[in-house]
Motif scaffolding. Sequence first.
Motif, PDB file in Angstrom:
ATOM      1  N   TYR A  71       4.894  11.423  -0.544  1.00 57.52           N
ATOM      2  CA  TYR A  71       3.691  11.364   0.095  1.00 57.52           C
ATOM      3  C   TYR A  71       2.982  12.806   0.303  1.00 57.52           C
ATOM      4  O   TYR A  71       3.934  13.639   0.316  1.00 57.52           O
ATOM      5  CB  TYR A  71       3.843  10.707   1.548  1.00 57.52           C
ATOM      6  CG  TYR A  71       4.082   9.355   1.582  1.00 57.52           C
ATOM      7  CD1 TYR A  71       3.009   8.751   1.736  1.00 57.52           C
ATOM      8  CD2 TYR A  71       5.308   8.734   1.597  1.00 57.52           C
ATOM      9  CE1 TYR A  71       3.101   7.249   1.566  1.00 57.52           C
ATOM     10  CE2 TYR A  71       5.339   7.275   1.740  1.00 57.52           C
ATOM     11  CZ  TYR A  71       4.318   6.452   1.762  1.00 57.52           C
ATOM     12  OH  TYR A  71       4.342   5.274   1.718  1.00 57.52           O
ATOM     13  N   LYS A  95      -0.172   3.517  -1.791  1.00 60.26           N
ATOM     14  CA  LYS A  95       0.803   4.047  -2.412  1.00 60.26           C
ATOM     15  C   LYS A  95       1.145   2.974  -3.665  1.00 60.26           C
ATOM     16  O   LYS A  95       0.682   2.028  -3.581  1.00 60.26           O
ATOM     17  CB  LYS A  95       2.243   4.154  -1.618  1.00 60.26           C
ATOM     18  CG  LYS A  95       2.483   2.951  -1.059  1.00 60.26           C
ATOM     19  CD  LYS A  95       4.064   3.011  -0.366  1.00 60.26           C
ATOM     20  CE  LYS A  95       4.506   1.587   0.203  1.00 60.26           C
ATOM     21  NZ  LYS A  95       3.556   0.939   1.063  1.00 60.26           N
ATOM     22  N   VAL A 103      -1.310   9.778   2.726  1.00 58.57           N
ATOM     23  CA  VAL A 103      -1.829   9.635   4.199  1.00 58.57           C
ATOM     24  C   VAL A 103      -3.471  10.154   3.905  1.00 58.57           C
ATOM     25  O   VAL A 103      -3.577  11.097   3.970  1.00 58.57           O
ATOM     26  CB  VAL A 103      -1.136  10.140   5.319  1.00 58.57           C
ATOM     27  CG1 VAL A 103      -1.819   9.832   6.616  1.00 58.57           C
ATOM     28  CG2 VAL A 103       0.449   9.684   5.245  1.00 58.57           C
ATOM     29  N   VAL A 106      -6.085   2.697   6.361  1.00 59.00           N
ATOM     30  CA  VAL A 106      -4.829   1.901   6.248  1.00 59.00           C
ATOM     31  C   VAL A 106      -5.282   0.785   5.157  1.00 59.00           C
ATOM     32  O   VAL A 106      -6.233   0.231   5.508  1.00 59.00           O
ATOM     33  CB  VAL A 106      -4.280   1.428   7.737  1.00 59.00           C
ATOM     34  CG1 VAL A 106      -3.648   2.655   8.386  1.00 59.00           C
ATOM     35  CG2 VAL A 106      -5.473   0.799   8.237  1.00 59.00           C
ATOM     36  N   LEU A 143      -0.132   0.142  11.592  1.00 60.35           N
ATOM     37  CA  LEU A 143       0.905   0.007  10.391  1.00 60.35           C
ATOM     38  C   LEU A 143       1.982  -0.754  10.673  1.00 60.35           C
ATOM     39  O   LEU A 143       2.743  -0.843  11.809  1.00 60.35           O
ATOM     40  CB  LEU A 143       1.220   1.648  10.115  1.00 60.35           C
ATOM     41  CG  LEU A 143       0.186   2.433   9.631  1.00 60.35           C
ATOM     42  CD1 LEU A 143       0.531   3.882  10.054  1.00 60.35           C
ATOM     43  CD2 LEU A 143       0.092   2.123   8.112  1.00 60.35           C
ATOM     44  N   ASP A 187       5.907   4.242   8.054  1.00 57.38           N
ATOM     45  CA  ASP A 187       4.470   4.590   7.857  1.00 57.38           C
ATOM     46  C   ASP A 187       3.839   5.286   9.072  1.00 57.38           C
ATOM     47  O   ASP A 187       2.960   5.846   8.857  1.00 57.38           O
ATOM     48  CB  ASP A 187       3.649   3.291   7.388  1.00 57.38           C
ATOM     49  CG  ASP A 187       4.158   3.100   5.991  1.00 57.38           C
ATOM     50  OD1 ASP A 187       4.550   3.826   5.218  1.00 57.38           O
ATOM     51  OD2 ASP A 187       3.872   1.693   5.616  1.00 57.38           O
ATOM     52  N   ARG A 188       4.237   4.682  10.127  1.00 60.49           N
ATOM     53  CA  ARG A 188       3.933   5.275  11.620  1.00 60.49           C
ATOM     54  C   ARG A 188       4.351   6.657  11.739  1.00 60.49           C
ATOM     55  O   ARG A 188       3.659   7.504  11.836  1.00 60.49           O
ATOM     56  CB  ARG A 188       4.415   4.521  12.785  1.00 60.49           C
ATOM     57  CG  ARG A 188       4.131   2.961  12.624  1.00 60.49           C
ATOM     58  CD  ARG A 188       4.431   2.167  13.968  1.00 60.49           C
ATOM     59  NE  ARG A 188       4.152   0.921  13.673  1.00 60.49           N
ATOM     60  CZ  ARG A 188       4.894   0.142  14.197  1.00 60.49           C
ATOM     61  NH1 ARG A 188       5.849   0.174  14.955  1.00 60.49           N
ATOM     62  NH2 ARG A 188       4.788  -1.321  13.909  1.00 60.49           N
ATOM     63  N   SER A 206      -0.357  -0.580   5.322  1.00 59.38           N
ATOM     64  CA  SER A 206       0.417   0.534   5.017  1.00 59.38           C
ATOM     65  C   SER A 206      -0.642   1.676   4.449  1.00 59.38           C
ATOM     66  O   SER A 206      -1.621   1.491   4.719  1.00 59.38           O
ATOM     67  CB  SER A 206       1.359   0.089   3.993  1.00 59.38           C
ATOM     68  OG  SER A 206       0.781  -0.316   2.706  1.00 59.38           O
ATOM     69  N   HIS A 207       0.161   2.593   4.058  1.00 56.02           N
ATOM     70  CA  HIS A 207      -0.563   3.905   3.531  1.00 56.02           C
ATOM     71  C   HIS A 207      -0.946   3.392   2.023  1.00 56.02           C
ATOM     72  O   HIS A 207       0.208   2.795   1.577  1.00 56.02           O
ATOM     73  CB  HIS A 207       0.141   5.123   3.387  1.00 56.02           C
ATOM     74  CG  HIS A 207       0.304   5.535   5.034  1.00 56.02           C
ATOM     75  ND1 HIS A 207      -0.758   5.897   5.804  1.00 56.02           N
ATOM     76  CD2 HIS A 207       1.459   5.754   5.562  1.00 56.02           C
ATOM     77  CE1 HIS A 207      -0.484   6.171   6.962  1.00 56.02           C
ATOM     78  NE2 HIS A 207       0.971   5.871   7.053  1.00 56.02           N
TER      79      HIS A 207
END
Length: 149
Positions: A98, A51, A18, A38, A129, A134-135, A48-49
């Motif tokens: 994460y 990744k 994040v 984001v 998001l 993800d939130r 999304s984040h």
Amino acid sequence: MSAVPAPDTAPVRAAGCVLWRPAQGADAETGLGIEICVVHRPKYDDWSHPKGKLKRGEEPLAAALREVEEETGFQCLPGGRLPTVRYLALGRPKEVSYWTAEATTGRFEPSHEVDRIRWLPPDEARAALTRLHDRTLVDALLEHLDPPV
């Protein structure tokens, strides 16, 4: 002798961050704290984040930092560990580790994998998001930052 999961049931391992930075522009002037990055993935048309999947033999934190830089163009300083997210992706279990990460230097360049990024205050990032898991990571980041921003 311990049982080894069948290859098709072993979780897909991924890692991400994040990504945040101190607020810029008007938010900095009003003291709203931070902005969260984001990313938009055109293949899935989602937000999304940053990744991605681990490479063979790669440690999760190293993968998370690599993916942040590949997807956002930013280098970062990793912080605390956030909850691991588990879900099904195309019928296979997926496990994403994460971390919090503060953006340092860099510049975004669109690619086929990520065509846009947005830096948003936490409430707006949460709303932007696509997926619930993800939130919840936005809330986990805010709890992790010390001192709180």
